[in-house]
Write an enzyme that holds these catalytic residues in place. Structure first.
Site, PDB file in Angstrom:
ATOM      1  N   ARG A 196      29.839  41.333  10.282  1.00 11.82           N
ATOM      2  CA  ARG A 196      30.145  39.940   9.979  1.00 11.82           C
ATOM      3  C   ARG A 196      31.306  39.865   8.993  1.00 11.82           C
ATOM      4  O   ARG A 196      31.181  40.322   7.854  1.00 11.82           O
ATOM      5  CB  ARG A 196      28.906  39.303   9.349  1.00 11.82           C
ATOM      6  N   GLU A 247      20.517  35.636  -9.164  1.00  9.03           N
ATOM      7  CA  GLU A 247      21.222  35.235  -7.931  1.00  9.03           C
ATOM      8  C   GLU A 247      22.356  36.234  -7.681  1.00  9.03           C
ATOM      9  O   GLU A 247      23.097  36.568  -8.606  1.00  9.03           O
ATOM     10  CB  GLU A 247      21.790  33.818  -8.161  1.00  9.03           C
ATOM     11  N   ASN A 279      19.818  36.600  -2.698  1.00 11.14           N
ATOM     12  CA  ASN A 279      21.102  36.171  -2.152  1.00 11.14           C
ATOM     13  C   ASN A 279      20.759  35.084  -1.131  1.00 11.14           C
ATOM     14  O   ASN A 279      20.410  35.397   0.011  1.00 11.14           O
ATOM     15  CB  ASN A 279      21.845  37.328  -1.482  1.00 11.14           C
ATOM     16  N   ALA A 318      24.176  31.011   2.730  1.00 11.13           N
ATOM     17  CA  ALA A 318      24.666  29.632   2.873  1.00 11.13           C
ATOM     18  C   ALA A 318      23.736  28.606   2.225  1.00 11.13           C
ATOM     19  O   ALA A 318      24.193  27.538   1.791  1.00 11.13           O
ATOM     20  CB  ALA A 318      24.862  29.309   4.347  1.00 11.13           C
ATOM     21  N   TYR A 344      32.919  40.655   3.553  1.00 11.21           N
ATOM     22  CA  TYR A 344      31.627  41.213   3.160  1.00 11.21           C
ATOM     23  C   TYR A 344      31.558  42.739   3.245  1.00 11.21           C
ATOM     24  O   TYR A 344      30.535  43.326   2.866  1.00 11.21           O
ATOM     25  CB  TYR A 344      30.512  40.600   4.023  1.00 11.21           C
ATOM     26  N   ASP A 350      14.023  24.272  -5.784  1.00 13.69           N
ATOM     27  CA  ASP A 350      12.731  23.781  -6.268  1.00 13.69           C
ATOM     28  C   ASP A 350      11.658  24.860  -6.167  1.00 13.69           C
ATOM     29  O   ASP A 350      10.811  24.981  -7.052  1.00 13.69           O
ATOM     30  CB  ASP A 350      12.293  22.539  -5.476  1.00 13.69           C
ATOM     31  N   HIS A 390      25.610  37.344  -4.995  1.00 13.64           N
ATOM     32  CA  HIS A 390      26.498  37.127  -3.844  1.00 13.64           C
ATOM     33  C   HIS A 390      27.400  38.340  -3.725  1.00 13.64           C
ATOM     34  O   HIS A 390      27.970  38.800  -4.727  1.00 13.64           O
ATOM     35  CB  HIS A 390      27.351  35.869  -4.033  1.00 13.64           C
ATOM     36  N   ARG A 435      36.678  31.495  -3.126  1.00 17.48           N
ATOM     37  CA  ARG A 435      36.673  31.119  -1.713  1.00 17.48           C
ATOM     38  C   ARG A 435      36.725  29.589  -1.548  1.00 17.48           C
ATOM     39  O   ARG A 435      37.125  28.886  -2.466  1.00 17.48           O
ATOM     40  CB  ARG A 435      35.440  31.746  -1.046  1.00 17.48           C
ATOM     41  N   PRO A 460      20.299  33.548   5.347  1.00 18.31           N
ATOM     42  CA  PRO A 460      20.778  33.566   6.733  1.00 18.31           C
ATOM     43  C   PRO A 460      22.079  34.337   6.927  1.00 18.31           C
ATOM     44  O   PRO A 460      22.962  34.315   6.075  1.00 18.31           O
ATOM     45  CB  PRO A 460      20.991  32.083   7.056  1.00 18.31           C
ATOM     46  N   ASN A 461      22.138  34.990   8.076  1.00 20.13           N
ATOM     47  CA  ASN A 461      23.319  35.725   8.550  1.00 20.13           C
ATOM     48  C   ASN A 461      23.545  37.053   7.845  1.00 20.13           C
ATOM     49  O   ASN A 461      24.411  37.835   8.253  1.00 20.13           O
ATOM     50  CB  ASN A 461      24.589  34.857   8.466  1.00 20.13           C
TER      51      ASN A 461
END
Ligand code: DQA
Length: 146
Positions: free
Chosen positions: A19, A99, A75, A78, A24, A88, A101, A108, A11-12
Site C-alpha cells: 500500500r 497513538e 494506530n 483513517a 508507508y 470516546d 502513525h 501530508r 483500516p487498510n
C-alpha cells in the site's frame, strides 16, 4: 507478570508492504508485529497485536482491554481523522494510550492534521515508520517500571 499491552491497528493497515510504499514503506504488518514481539521480549512486556477494517470491532477490543490490559498502542489509521466513537471508547476505558502513525501526518494533506484521538492520549509518535511502535513500547516499559 504484568498485564499485556494491546497494540491495535485500523483500516487498510493489513495492506502494508504493498500500500503506497512511498508513504508507508515496504514492511508488512506481519513485519511490524514481529518487531513488536521482539521488542516486548527484550523489555519483559507481553503484547497482543491486532488489526481490523471494522470500526465496531476496534471499539469492542478497546472496551475489553479495560479489565485485561495495562495500556493500548493504537494506530487508528483513517479513523484517526473521522471517529468520535473511537476517541470516546479510548476515553471510557481509562487506560494509558499511545497513538502511533507510520507517516508524519502533519506533513501530508490537511485532513490528516486533525486527530480525534490525540486529545485524550499520553502522546503521539508520527513519522518514525515501524520504529514508532517500538518507541511506544519503550515508553510503556518505562511507565510500568516507574
Ligand atoms: C496512518 C496515517 C493516516 O492518515 C492514514 O489514514 C493511515 C495510516 C499512518 O500510520 O501513517 O491509514 O495512520
Amino acid at each position: 507478570m504484568t498485564l499485556p499491552i494491546l497494540i491495535l491497528n485500523g483500516p487498510n493497515l493489513n495492506l502494508l508492504g504493498t500500500r503506497e510504499p512511498a508513504t508507508y514503506g515496504y514492511e508488512t504488518l506481519a513485519d511490524v508485529e514481529a518487531l513488536c514481539h521482539a521488542r516486548a521480549d527484550e523489555l519483559g512486556l507481553q503484547v497482543e497485536f491486532r488489526q481490523t477494517n471494522h470500526e465496531g470491532q476496534l471499539i469492542d477490543w478497546i472496551h475489553q482491554a479495560r479489565s485485561r490490559c495495562a495500556g493500548i498502542v493504537i494506530n487508528p489509521a483513517a479513523w484517526t481523522h473521522t471517529s468520535v466513537a473511537i476517541r470516546d471508547a479510548l476515553a471510557a476505558v481509562e487506560l494509558p494510550v499511545i497513538e502511533v502513525h507510520l507517516s508524519n501526518v502533519h506533513k501530508r494533506e490537511e485532513f490528516r492534521h486533525h486527530s480525534f484521538v490525540s486529545g485524550i492520549v499520553l502522546g503521539v509518535m508520527a513519522g518514525f515508520g515501524s520504529n514508532g511502535y517500538r518507541l511506544a513500547l519503550d515508553h510503556f516499559a518505562h511507565l510500568l517500571r516507574g
